[in-house]
Design an enzyme around this catalytic site. Structure first.
Site, PDB file in Angstrom:
ATOM      1  N   HIS A  37      -2.806   0.749  -9.429  1.00  0.00           N
ATOM      2  CA  HIS A  37      -3.326   0.056  -8.355  1.00  0.00           C
ATOM      3  C   HIS A  37      -4.046  -1.470  -8.974  1.00  0.00           C
ATOM      4  CE1 HIS A  37      -4.321   0.305  -3.553  1.00  0.00           C
ATOM      5  NE2 HIS A  37      -3.741  -1.255  -4.018  1.00  0.00           N
ATOM      6  N   ARG A  65       0.772  -1.448  -0.084  1.00  0.00           N
ATOM      7  CA  ARG A  65      -0.523   0.099   0.067  1.00  0.00           C
ATOM      8  C   ARG A  65       1.096   1.285  -0.091  1.00  0.00           C
ATOM      9  NH1 ARG A  65      -5.045  -0.701   0.595  1.00  0.00           N
ATOM     10  NH2 ARG A  65      -5.830   1.806   2.013  1.00  0.00           N
ATOM     11  N   GLU A 102      -2.903   8.579  -4.567  1.00  0.00           N
ATOM     12  CA  GLU A 102      -3.239   8.150  -5.502  1.00  0.00           C
ATOM     13  C   GLU A 102      -5.449   8.717  -6.483  1.00  0.00           C
ATOM     14  OE1 GLU A 102      -3.998   4.247  -5.371  1.00  0.00           O
ATOM     15  OE2 GLU A 102      -1.804   3.197  -5.551  1.00  0.00           O
TER      16      GLU A 102
END
Lengths: 309, 309
Positions: free
Chosen positions: B275, B227, B256
């Site tokens: 992602h 992450r 993001e």
């Protein structure tokens, strides 16, 4: 007993001539880089990428091709002149095998589309039902020589069910079922991936064409590392236009370099690599090992490895 | 005994709510798609992607996150309200593992650069000493949970020597040597690939930064599926600018979506995936299996699988 081996400057397409010369510094004969016909006169063996008519007139005993494919060499005339020809077949299983499973992972994980998006600075998640994983998927490898086996081993290791097509349908490691060429359409009809890795011969030329694309699944991908001419490029393009296939990864084409106007370039679902599936920084070491072994065999009067004529 | 499970419309980020509802048609409770706080009132369980304050005020017994990461949920407040939280950890080993070996093959076989060239209609053979093959190369997997093991198994299958870093350095299949977090720099100093697959915690935040890039080989590639926040993005960019690393494949970022102005987009030696390393059309089935199992466990009064609070 050889006295002088030439490394033809044409090998430069794949590696600098000097790195092969240096890799062969331990063999008995002198190894020198040769460029012109005059340079050739001193050599009794030549390691080369391209073929030139002047090779026939030089006093060569042996020519080694740094490629697997040797169809550009005039077998009959070489034989008449008593020049042995050897090829570099058998050294590309890992490089081509990795390239082909790389294609499979690009399609499964959408890596080719992510790369397109990256170039446009687009942060775009794929459609939910597009990405998949390899276990449970199937692959048919057409041609189970060095390349085909290199592909099969790696796909099997990643959980893919692998079947194959081979002239003599004897069992092969990593292949759950081996079909004959006569059963080609049955072999490719129900798989997710078809990898084409047969040599170009009269039998195989055009053998993957409209009929074959017609029987393949609509969600299937064609992966081609055979020499240009085995796959019928124009029939493939028709099949892609008509959504008879999900996509294709192509390392070779009937016309190379691929013409600027070719539609293959622009299709999102076509991956083009420029006849580079076997490219490998270790290439020269492997060619060197083949040459070294054949220097030994010539000296011992044994049959040459990878002997063509 | 649950009577009604809601499937929150936020799951639409990963799959249509209806496909999960239909996949759960065999469970005892009613399964319905819920969008508003009012819809929630009828539910005693909720399957969701995002978190909303309204979830606390509904009369829920259980919330299931369709992601592995649950750091956006307020653990303390859920606990005080007596709402159990479960995650979808453990279902991404194959998808993320394949994406990461896909990155490795893109770098080794130059597939990302071939794709760039394809888009420009450029038939360009790679530099002779750029493409390589994986056998003989090495990988350090930092974090050996589901993701790390999924990466390690596949890299091992392709002939890579795999070492790893893990809090408790007990032996792990496919890993030739397991290091402790205190030995991180030693573990990553001599490998060709470093894959980062640790959860984001106080200990791991920023744990892959300038010091780590400083000890890595100049021909090494960083592959990040942790992450955002585990890898220090700005230190990574500095290392890439200074050629301290050969490249990076990045699925996650501190910010993001990746900002339009980010230099990561434009670097040829950086592969960006949005992602999406875990993206998989089978995702909903796996979430469905977890939910089904926990419905059974709730009914049997057993401890929930993937229980967080």
């Amino acid at each position: 007993m050889l006295s002088r081996i030439g490394v033809h400057t044409s090998v430069d397409v794949l590696f600098p001539p000097s790195v092969l010369r240096d890799a062969l510094s331990d063999v008995e004969p002198t190894v020198e880089i040769v460029e012109t016909a005059a340079d050739l006169d001193e050599c009794d063996a030549l390691v080369t990428f391209s073929y030139d008519e002047s090779f026939l007139d030089a006093d060569l005993d042996w020519i080694h091709s740094i490629q697997s494919g040797v169809d550009r060499f005039p077998f009959d005339r070489l034989e008449r002149r008593g020049i042995a020809l050897t090829s570099s077949t058998g050294i590309h299983g890992d490089s081509v095998g990795e390239t082909v499973v790389g294609y499979m992972l690009q399609f499964a994980r959408r890596l080719h589309v992510h790369r397109d998006n990256e170039r446009r600075r687009e942060w775009q998640f794929p459609p939910w039902d597009a990405p998949f994983t390899l276990p449970g998927e199937s692959l048919c490898v057409v041609g189970l020589g060095t390349l085909g086996q290199g592909i099969a081993r790696r796909a099997d290791a990643l959980g893919v069910d692998v079947v194959g097509v081979k002239r003599t349908p004897t069992p092969v490691e990593h292949i759950s079922r081996v079909y004959t060429p006569g059963e080609l359409q049955e072999a490719i009809a129900d798989v997710r991936f078809v990898a084409v890795a047969v040599p170009l011969t009269d039998r195989t030329e055009g053998s993957i064409g409209a009929d074959e694309f017609g029987v393949m699944r609509e969600d299937a991908y064609l992966l081609n590392v055979s020499r240009g001419g085995v796959v019928d490029d124009s029939a493939l393009l028709d099949a892609l236009r008509d959504d008879e296939l999900a996509g294709a990864a192509l390392d070779v084409f009937e016309t190379e370099p691929l013409p600027d106007r070719s539609e293959f370039w622009e299709r999102e679902n076509v991956i083009v690599t420029p006849h580079a599936a076997a490219a490998n920084r270790e290439y020269y070491r492997r060619v060197g090992a083949l040459v070294r072994e054949n220097v030994r065999r010539l000296d011992a009067n044994e049959t040459l490895a990878n002997h063509v004529v």
